[in-house]
Design an enzyme around this catalytic site. Structure first.
Site, PDB file in Angstrom:
ATOM      1  N   LYS A  68     -19.381   5.718  24.417  1.00 13.91           N
ATOM      2  CA  LYS A  68     -20.816   5.489  24.276  1.00 13.91           C
ATOM      3  C   LYS A  68     -21.412   6.502  23.299  1.00 13.91           C
ATOM      4  O   LYS A  68     -20.866   7.594  23.110  1.00 13.91           O
ATOM      5  CB  LYS A  68     -21.507   5.605  25.636  1.00 13.91           C
ATOM      6  CG  LYS A  68     -21.266   4.424  26.565  1.00 13.91           C
ATOM      7  CD  LYS A  68     -22.165   4.502  27.784  1.00 13.91           C
ATOM      8  CE  LYS A  68     -22.052   3.267  28.642  1.00 13.91           C
ATOM      9  NZ  LYS A  68     -22.987   3.300  29.800  1.00 13.91           N
TER      10      LYS A  68
ATOM     11  N   ASN B  90     -15.089  13.363  34.257  1.00 15.28           N
ATOM     12  CA  ASN B  90     -15.945  13.333  35.438  1.00 15.28           C
ATOM     13  C   ASN B  90     -16.887  14.529  35.476  1.00 15.28           C
ATOM     14  O   ASN B  90     -18.059  14.399  35.849  1.00 15.28           O
ATOM     15  CB  ASN B  90     -15.094  13.311  36.702  1.00 15.28           C
ATOM     16  CG  ASN B  90     -15.920  13.086  37.949  1.00 15.28           C
ATOM     17  OD1 ASN B  90     -16.559  12.040  38.108  1.00 15.28           O
ATOM     18  ND2 ASN B  90     -15.940  14.063  38.848  1.00 15.28           N
TER      19      ASN B  90
ATOM     20  N   GLU C 108      -5.320  11.084  41.092  1.00 16.28           N
ATOM     21  CA  GLU C 108      -5.464  12.452  41.590  1.00 16.28           C
ATOM     22  C   GLU C 108      -6.246  12.450  42.901  1.00 16.28           C
ATOM     23  O   GLU C 108      -5.828  13.014  43.881  1.00 16.28           O
ATOM     24  CB  GLU C 108      -6.165  13.312  40.541  1.00 16.28           C
ATOM     25  CG  GLU C 108      -6.246  14.784  40.879  1.00 16.28           C
ATOM     26  CD  GLU C 108      -4.886  15.476  40.883  1.00 16.28           C
ATOM     27  OE1 GLU C 108      -4.823  16.622  41.364  1.00 16.28           O
ATOM     28  OE2 GLU C 108      -3.896  14.865  40.418  1.00 16.28           O
TER      29      GLU C 108
ATOM     30  N   ARG D 173     -18.864   5.406  47.421  1.00 22.73           N
ATOM     31  CA  ARG D 173     -20.180   5.457  48.043  1.00 22.73           C
ATOM     32  C   ARG D 173     -20.866   4.100  47.949  1.00 22.73           C
ATOM     33  O   ARG D 173     -20.516   3.253  47.127  1.00 22.73           O
ATOM     34  CB  ARG D 173     -21.063   6.510  47.368  1.00 22.73           C
ATOM     35  CG  ARG D 173     -21.346   6.239  45.870  1.00 22.73           C
ATOM     36  CD  ARG D 173     -22.662   5.502  45.678  1.00 22.73           C
ATOM     37  NE  ARG D 173     -22.918   5.125  44.295  1.00 22.73           N
ATOM     38  CZ  ARG D 173     -22.763   3.922  43.801  1.00 22.73           C
ATOM     39  NH1 ARG D 173     -22.286   2.943  44.564  1.00 22.73           N
ATOM     40  NH2 ARG D 173     -23.075   3.623  42.545  1.00 22.73           N
TER      41      ARG D 173
ATOM     42  N   ARG E 102     -36.115  -1.816  37.256  1.00 27.45           N
ATOM     43  CA  ARG E 102     -35.753  -1.486  35.872  1.00 27.45           C
ATOM     44  C   ARG E 102     -34.985  -2.620  35.202  1.00 27.45           C
ATOM     45  O   ARG E 102     -35.168  -2.873  34.014  1.00 27.45           O
ATOM     46  CB  ARG E 102     -34.934  -0.195  35.871  1.00 27.45           C
ATOM     47  CG  ARG E 102     -34.435   0.260  34.517  1.00 27.45           C
ATOM     48  CD  ARG E 102     -33.998   1.713  34.548  1.00 27.45           C
ATOM     49  NE  ARG E 102     -33.201   2.030  35.717  1.00 27.45           N
ATOM     50  CZ  ARG E 102     -31.872   1.872  35.788  1.00 27.45           C
ATOM     51  NH1 ARG E 102     -31.210   1.418  34.745  1.00 27.45           N
ATOM     52  NH2 ARG E 102     -31.207   2.213  36.890  1.00 27.45           N
TER      53      ARG E 102
ATOM     54  N   GLU F  47     -17.855  -1.797  41.832  1.00 33.60           N
ATOM     55  CA  GLU F  47     -17.482  -1.221  40.543  1.00 33.60           C
ATOM     56  C   GLU F  47     -16.546  -0.045  40.771  1.00 33.60           C
ATOM     57  O   GLU F  47     -16.837   0.843  41.567  1.00 33.60           O
ATOM     58  CB  GLU F  47     -18.711  -0.750  39.775  1.00 33.60           C
ATOM     59  CG  GLU F  47     -18.368  -0.196  38.391  1.00 33.60           C
ATOM     60  CD  GLU F  47     -19.574   0.323  37.643  1.00 33.60           C
ATOM     61  OE1 GLU F  47     -19.979  -0.313  36.652  1.00 33.60           O
ATOM     62  OE2 GLU F  47     -20.113   1.372  38.045  1.00 33.60           O
TER      63      GLU F  47
ATOM     64  N   LYS G 272     -24.564   2.591  47.111  1.00 31.14           N
ATOM     65  CA  LYS G 272     -25.770   3.043  46.423  1.00 31.14           C
ATOM     66  C   LYS G 272     -26.925   3.167  47.417  1.00 31.14           C
ATOM     67  O   LYS G 272     -27.163   2.253  48.217  1.00 31.14           O
ATOM     68  CB  LYS G 272     -26.130   2.059  45.310  1.00 31.14           C
ATOM     69  CG  LYS G 272     -27.278   2.516  44.411  1.00 31.14           C
ATOM     70  CD  LYS G 272     -27.619   1.439  43.395  1.00 31.14           C
ATOM     71  CE  LYS G 272     -26.618   1.330  42.277  1.00 31.14           C
ATOM     72  NZ  LYS G 272     -26.637   2.504  41.377  1.00 31.14           N
TER      73      LYS G 272
ATOM     74  N   HIS H 198     -14.522   1.243  33.311  1.00 38.43           N
ATOM     75  CA  HIS H 198     -15.232   0.569  34.393  1.00 38.43           C
ATOM     76  C   HIS H 198     -14.607  -0.791  34.674  1.00 38.43           C
ATOM     77  O   HIS H 198     -14.330  -1.560  33.752  1.00 38.43           O
ATOM     78  CB  HIS H 198     -16.706   0.374  34.036  1.00 38.43           C
ATOM     79  CG  HIS H 198     -17.486   1.643  33.976  1.00 38.43           C
ATOM     80  ND1 HIS H 198     -18.865   1.687  34.017  1.00 38.43           N
ATOM     81  CD2 HIS H 198     -17.091   2.931  33.891  1.00 38.43           C
ATOM     82  CE1 HIS H 198     -19.281   2.937  33.950  1.00 38.43           C
ATOM     83  NE2 HIS H 198     -18.217   3.714  33.857  1.00 38.43           N
TER      84      HIS H 198
END
Length: 222
Positions: A119, A155, A47, A52, A65, A146, A54, A127
């Site tokens: 999840k 989404n 669609e 981007r 982290r 990714e 990061k 992914h």
């Protein structure tokens, strides 16, 4: 240059440049796939596509982290370059995955199916971690990226959940977590219902794209 164990801005810009090139190239290629389907008067499983790199502060936070060492950043952080492919139907997701598997310009490193294996939070998406060769003036550099493939409903839920996760720093109140999970199930039910009437939807979209929906369009605007 390192100061206090942290990359300086100048180095970050240099480090991230190939990732931006990879995102830009992949967006063009993936959007080109959509145009090819349309040129053949076929339903496009894609669609739209977004991408981007990061932000530096997000990279630094994740390094801490996830205990990612700076000299292992390119190997251990797979989503510095990120692309998102939006689909109308759940079946489209798996068609896109098959197309990506067949491409010779990317090498799939890892796949995680959070649609069949949802999840606990209710999150659904597919992914794919790829290795993509970027041609630089200094030679070829292989970049990890990714690609997330999901429906519009998935989404929407993921975008809302991400915003709330930022607010609560991952510690959702019990009631909020339950509501989000229920919303995820509702979104997937919407996807399921849309898949049931897929042929009707595609036929209507084809009619509309060929101009036979103009009367309807003008009627809704009055």
């Amino acid at each position: 240059m390192l100061i206090g164990g942290m990359m300086m801005v100048e180095d970050w810009k240099h480090f991230l440049l190939p990732y931006q090139q990879a995102v830009d190239e992949l967006k063009v290629k993936l959007r080109g796939m959509r145009k090819q389907f349309q040129d053949q008067s076929q339903h496009s499983p894609i669609e739209f596509v977004t991408g981007r790199v990061k932000p530096v502060e997000s990279i630094q936070e994740k390094m801490v982290r996830r205990h990612v060492q700076e000299d292992r950043l390119a190997q251990d952080m797979q989503d510095i370059a990120g692309l998102r492919i939006m689909c109308q139907f759940v079946d489209d997701i798996y068609q896109v995955v098959d197309i990506l598997r067949s491409r010779s310009d990317i090498n799939i490193i890892e796949e995680r199916d959070y649609i069949s294996n949802v999840k606990p939070s209710g999150y659904r998406s597919y992914h794919i971690v790829i290795e993509y060769p970027v041609q630089l003036v200094t030679g070829e550099q292989k970049i990890l990226a990714e690609i997330q493939v999901r429906t519009l409903a998935m989404n929407f839920w993921a975008t809302v959940e991400h915003s709330l996760n930022y607010k609560y720093q991952g510690e959702f109140p019990v009631e909020m977590a339950e509501r989000l999970k229920n919303a995820a199930e509702a979104a997937f039910q919407l996807d399921t219902e849309m898949s049931e009437i897929r042929e009707e939807i595609q036929e209507a979209q084809t009619l509309f794209s060929h101009g036979r929906g103009k009367g309807f369009e003008s009627a809704t605007e009055d």
